[in-house]
Design a protein around this motif. Structure first.
Motif, PDB file in Angstrom:
ATOM      1  N   LEU A  73      -7.206  15.140  -5.291  1.00 43.14           N
ATOM      2  CA  LEU A  73      -7.177  13.727  -5.652  1.00 43.14           C
ATOM      3  C   LEU A  73      -6.308  12.925  -4.685  1.00 43.14           C
ATOM      4  CD1 LEU A  73      -7.085  13.787  -9.572  1.00 43.14           C
ATOM      5  CD2 LEU A  73      -8.988  13.251  -8.058  1.00 43.14           C
ATOM      6  N   ALA A  89      -9.822   7.055   0.686  1.00 40.00           N
ATOM      7  CA  ALA A  89     -10.253   5.747   0.197  1.00 40.00           C
ATOM      8  C   ALA A  89      -9.360   4.653   0.775  1.00 40.00           C
ATOM      9  CB  ALA A  89     -10.215   5.709  -1.325  1.00 40.00           C
ATOM     10  N   GLU A 106       0.830  -1.211   0.000  1.00 36.88           N
ATOM     11  CA  GLU A 106       0.000   0.000   0.000  1.00 36.88           C
ATOM     12  C   GLU A 106       0.862   1.258   0.000  1.00 36.88           C
ATOM     13  OE1 GLU A 106      -3.072   0.318  -0.557  1.00 36.88           O
ATOM     14  OE2 GLU A 106      -3.583  -1.814  -0.535  1.00 36.88           O
ATOM     15  N   PHE A 159       2.740   5.893  -2.905  1.00 30.38           N
ATOM     16  CA  PHE A 159       3.822   6.687  -3.491  1.00 30.38           C
ATOM     17  C   PHE A 159       3.603   6.843  -4.996  1.00 30.38           C
ATOM     18  CE2 PHE A 159       8.377   6.828  -5.038  1.00 30.38           C
ATOM     19  CZ  PHE A 159       8.549   8.160  -4.708  1.00 30.38           C
ATOM     20  N   ALA A 160       3.303   5.745  -5.632  1.00 27.64           N
ATOM     21  CA  ALA A 160       3.072   5.804  -7.077  1.00 27.64           C
ATOM     22  C   ALA A 160       1.928   6.757  -7.404  1.00 27.64           C
ATOM     23  CB  ALA A 160       2.761   4.414  -7.618  1.00 27.64           C
ATOM     24  N   HIS A 161       0.880   6.666  -6.623  1.00 32.70           N
ATOM     25  CA  HIS A 161      -0.265   7.543  -6.870  1.00 32.70           C
ATOM     26  C   HIS A 161       0.152   9.010  -6.774  1.00 32.70           C
ATOM     27  CE1 HIS A 161      -4.646   7.653  -7.412  1.00 32.70           C
ATOM     28  NE2 HIS A 161      -4.581   8.815  -6.785  1.00 32.70           N
ATOM     29  N   ALA A 183       2.024   1.774  -3.486  1.00 29.03           N
ATOM     30  CA  ALA A 183       0.902   2.255  -4.300  1.00 29.03           C
ATOM     31  C   ALA A 183       0.624   3.719  -3.994  1.00 29.03           C
ATOM     32  CB  ALA A 183      -0.340   1.411  -4.040  1.00 29.03           C
ATOM     33  N   ARG A 209     -10.173   1.242   3.308  1.00 30.03           N
ATOM     34  CA  ARG A 209      -9.864  -0.138   2.956  1.00 30.03           C
ATOM     35  C   ARG A 209      -9.113  -0.884   4.066  1.00 30.03           C
ATOM     36  NH1 ARG A 209      -6.377  -0.750  -0.764  1.00 30.03           N
ATOM     37  NH2 ARG A 209      -5.914   1.377  -1.406  1.00 30.03           N
ATOM     38  N   ALA A 262      -3.453   8.717 -13.206  1.00 28.23           N
ATOM     39  CA  ALA A 262      -2.303   9.149 -12.403  1.00 28.23           C
ATOM     40  C   ALA A 262      -1.651   7.946 -11.725  1.00 28.23           C
ATOM     41  CB  ALA A 262      -2.739  10.166 -11.363  1.00 28.23           C
ATOM     42  N   HIS A 263      -2.470   7.090 -11.203  1.00 28.97           N
ATOM     43  CA  HIS A 263      -1.941   5.906 -10.527  1.00 28.97           C
ATOM     44  C   HIS A 263      -1.092   5.078 -11.491  1.00 28.97           C
ATOM     45  CE1 HIS A 263      -2.133   3.484  -6.846  1.00 28.97           C
ATOM     46  NE2 HIS A 263      -1.943   2.439  -7.646  1.00 28.97           N
ATOM     47  N   VAL A 321       0.293   6.054 -14.277  1.00 29.19           N
ATOM     48  CA  VAL A 321       1.485   6.807 -14.679  1.00 29.19           C
ATOM     49  C   VAL A 321       2.554   6.714 -13.602  1.00 29.19           C
ATOM     50  CG1 VAL A 321       2.359   9.151 -14.991  1.00 29.19           C
ATOM     51  CG2 VAL A 321       0.331   8.406 -16.242  1.00 29.19           C
ATOM     52  N   GLY A 322       2.130   6.846 -12.366  1.00 32.93           N
ATOM     53  CA  GLY A 322       3.080   6.746 -11.262  1.00 32.93           C
ATOM     54  C   GLY A 322       3.747   5.383 -11.224  1.00 32.93           C
ATOM     55  N   GLY A 342       2.365  10.015  -9.682  1.00 31.97           N
ATOM     56  CA  GLY A 342       1.566  10.210 -10.898  1.00 31.97           C
ATOM     57  C   GLY A 342       0.846  11.543 -10.876  1.00 31.97           C
ATOM     58  N   LEU A 343       0.250  11.856  -9.754  1.00 33.35           N
ATOM     59  CA  LEU A 343      -0.461  13.137  -9.638  1.00 33.35           C
ATOM     60  C   LEU A 343       0.500  14.306  -9.776  1.00 33.35           C
ATOM     61  CD1 LEU A 343      -2.951  12.326  -6.735  1.00 33.35           C
ATOM     62  CD2 LEU A 343      -3.528  12.818  -9.130  1.00 33.35           C
ATOM     63  N   HIS A 368      -8.250  12.437  -1.596  1.00 33.08           N
ATOM     64  CA  HIS A 368      -9.287  11.466  -1.928  1.00 33.08           C
ATOM     65  C   HIS A 368      -8.722  10.053  -1.866  1.00 33.08           C
ATOM     66  CE1 HIS A 368     -12.263   9.516  -4.725  1.00 33.08           C
ATOM     67  NE2 HIS A 368     -13.067  10.226  -3.967  1.00 33.08           N
ATOM     68  N   TYR A 369      -7.509   9.909  -2.392  1.00 38.72           N
ATOM     69  CA  TYR A 369      -6.882   8.588  -2.381  1.00 38.72           C
ATOM     70  C   TYR A 369      -6.630   8.133  -0.948  1.00 38.72           C
ATOM     71  CZ  TYR A 369      -3.675   4.750  -3.335  1.00 38.72           C
ATOM     72  OH  TYR A 369      -3.091   3.514  -3.392  1.00 38.72           O
ATOM     73  N   LEU A 400       7.708   4.454 -11.821  1.00 36.92           N
ATOM     74  CA  LEU A 400       8.486   3.678 -10.850  1.00 36.92           C
ATOM     75  C   LEU A 400       9.058   2.415 -11.493  1.00 36.92           C
ATOM     76  CD1 LEU A 400       7.743   5.624  -8.726  1.00 36.92           C
ATOM     77  CD2 LEU A 400       6.700   3.805  -7.376  1.00 36.92           C
TER      78      LEU A 400
END
Lengths: 216, 216, 216, 216
Positions: C190, C197, C160, C165-167, C163, C201, D166-167, D169-170, C170-171, C193-194, D174
């Motif tokens: 965003l 969310a 997680e 970090f990647a998110h 993920a 989870r 974005a996700h 792309v990130g 990307g943003l 928001h991530y 990586l």
DNA sequence: AATGAATGAGCCTTCATTCAT
DNA sequence: CATGAATGAAGGCTCATTCAT
């Protein structure tokens, strides 16, 4: 410390002068269009890139060359010696000073024409432009002072000086391009002739006949 | 057969004129440096290669352009009408004819100066050169005849005409390059002024001594 | 002897830092492409050659710059303070710590992307690479710990975190390049928001319903 | 006449494509920074100058390369086939379509990043920019439609689509830079994971529990 | 006559890097 | 350490001209 800095600067200045020498030579041989950085560099014993240590760009070289040329022009004018102490002789000497300089050194004329035509804005910075204008004025100033001394008034003297300059420039152009031969005339003779006619037009001060007029 | 050949030649001549039109336009818009074969070809509706069917090389185009320009110059001079029937008025009209033509059309002046500077020997064939000289002479001839009519002798008239031309050329150069503003003068005024002074220098016919002649 | 050596090393380190300061400034002003050794040297009060006393080559400077940048990143993350004592608040604070740092400082992001794209192998030595990796991990570690605290297991937490970090990356990329405007979205929204969310989870520990889960 | 023109155009188009092929190859081997006109020309069997018959400048080549790439992206997305007729399956297929395309073809990703970073304004004309944007949108549109079909409202769908992009792309960044290995994660797994979580977040229509929600 | 693709020589300029001092 | 002059290799680009078709 100080001394070393000065020596370095002097060296740098010398090398810059060397580049300028090369540029002058190349320009003298190939003309202003045919001269290029590679050639100048080669002549100066450098690689092209090195040139840019001394000049911002190609146009700056021509700017510097031109500034030099105007310095030589001024030197020539200053060196011109009148035949006698009269204002008329002074005018003739100084006028023939600048005319003779360009007449005898066509490459300097090329340089002058290049200023007028080809120098790109970035090479001819506003600062340089003003300096060049000033140097040109300086070279022509003695004539204007002589015109005043001779008897032209404050409005006529600059007008006559400009006309004199234009006349000379026109003759130089015709001479330089060989067109004057077509007319079977000689530029120097015509310039002398113009000067003589100019002196005849000296306005008489009211009630008095001018020296120039009387002595004729 | 013969007719067909003639028709083909006429066509060719027309198309050559088309290229020249294009060249004139391009040169008028981009100046002499900015003009290139591709642009001229495109403007003429041709591809670059086609140009070489009509002109040996780029310089030849400029040569032709220059010839045209001299034609226009002659037309302008011929169209110049004197104020009265006097030889003096004739001189002024014709002189202002050529001067005004170049003063009003800087691009024609560019062309003339280009001849002087840029035209490579291969573009300026000896043949073309002679034709250009002839056309230039033609444009200046009326002034010379007027000078004779006014009273200048066979030696003085060509001399004065050459001087007149040089004077105008110098003024045009100064005007064209903006340098005349630096002198706070106006090229047209100065040219008029020169003409007036020239007319004052008219030698007296034998039997009558003018002031100027007497003092000599 | 020993002392002198240390003093010299300290001095050297200081001067190296000076060069780095200059590099940072130049890079900040001209971007990564517009920065060059001469400019950096000038800014640092050195001549180009001197730079090579402190850095192997240009790439090494960027490597060092990047290391610095990661230090600043860590400082920013450490400075991030949670709203309350909950693990969720801790996660949000730390995540927004690194995200906000890059969002607010595009040049740092450039640096990070440069690492990704431009840094040549010789600039990014294996040693430096490992150090950079460690610093990056360090900046992201708080988030991973928070994820564990929140209830993600030892396998899920790193997943997680990656993920997350990647998110964010990307943003940031979309934001930095203006592409996000094309989508009419806001990067920070965003990201929040991530995070929200993500918190929803959180896996429920066996037999217990998490707050997040219950509140749904 | 017509036929010949068409054939010529087709030939020209083919040769342009050849240049583009060469550019793609050079770029593939040397990366975007290492690619240069001389190399591209050599690879295409041309001299450097010839390239400029087909492209305005270097940047235009990259613009064209990028346009091509986006075409391939769209083709890949269109070719993506859902496992079943559900909107969820459609979303997964189309999202994996674009993600998989870039994941499997790192050079295409480079191209995309280059657009974002390096393309100079003159290469990326406003016109081309809009076309590229449109193609990108086109590639992402299926996902957005699927999100709507799944139950996201008109505000949420574009937001979720942007976040999804974005996700991805990130993750691609990586993965591309090898940084993901550092995290001991796999980009594709994480992308799948994100999609699954996204589907779990589908908002329930009022009064009805969605399949996704119920299945939890 | 015309095409137009291609050449080839040339141009200015930039810049990381080296090295004698 | 530091200088700073110089290198050298490269880069993008232009354009008159040629030539097979």
């Amino acid at each position: 410390m100080e001394a070393r800095l000065l020596r370095q600067q002097a060296l740098s200045e010398t090398r810059r002068a060397l580049v300028l020498d090369a540029a002058r030579a190349v320009f003298g041989e190939h003309g202003i269009e045919g001269a290029n950085i590679r050639e100048i560099a080669k002549r100066a014993g450098y690689t092209p890139g090195a040139i840019y240590s001394y000049f911002e760009n190609k146009e700056a070289i021509y700017g510097a060359l031109l500034a030099e040329s105007l310095d030589r022009l001024n030197t020539a004018v200053q060196a011109a010696r009148p035949a006698d102490a009269s204002a008329a002789a002074f005018l003739k000497a100084k006028a023939q000073g600048w005319f003779g300089f360009y007449s005898a050194n066509p490459r300097e004329l090329d340089l002058g024409f290049y200023l007028v035509h080809g120098l790109a804005p970035r090479g001819l910075t506003s600062d340089l432009n003003q300096r060049l204008n000033a140097r040109l004025h300086e070279a022509l100033a003695p004539c204007e002072q002589a015109l005043l001394a001779i008897g032209f008034d404050a409005a006529a003297a600059p007008r006559e000086n400009t006309a004199l300059f234009a006349h000379g420039v026109g003759l130089l152009l015709l001479q330089h391009t060989g067109r004057i031969r077509m007319f079977r005339q000689d530029a120097c003779d015509l310039f002398d002739h113009y000067l003589d006619a100019l002196l005849l037009r000296v306005p008489s001060p009211p009630g008095v006949r001018s020296d120039a007029a009387r002595s004729r």
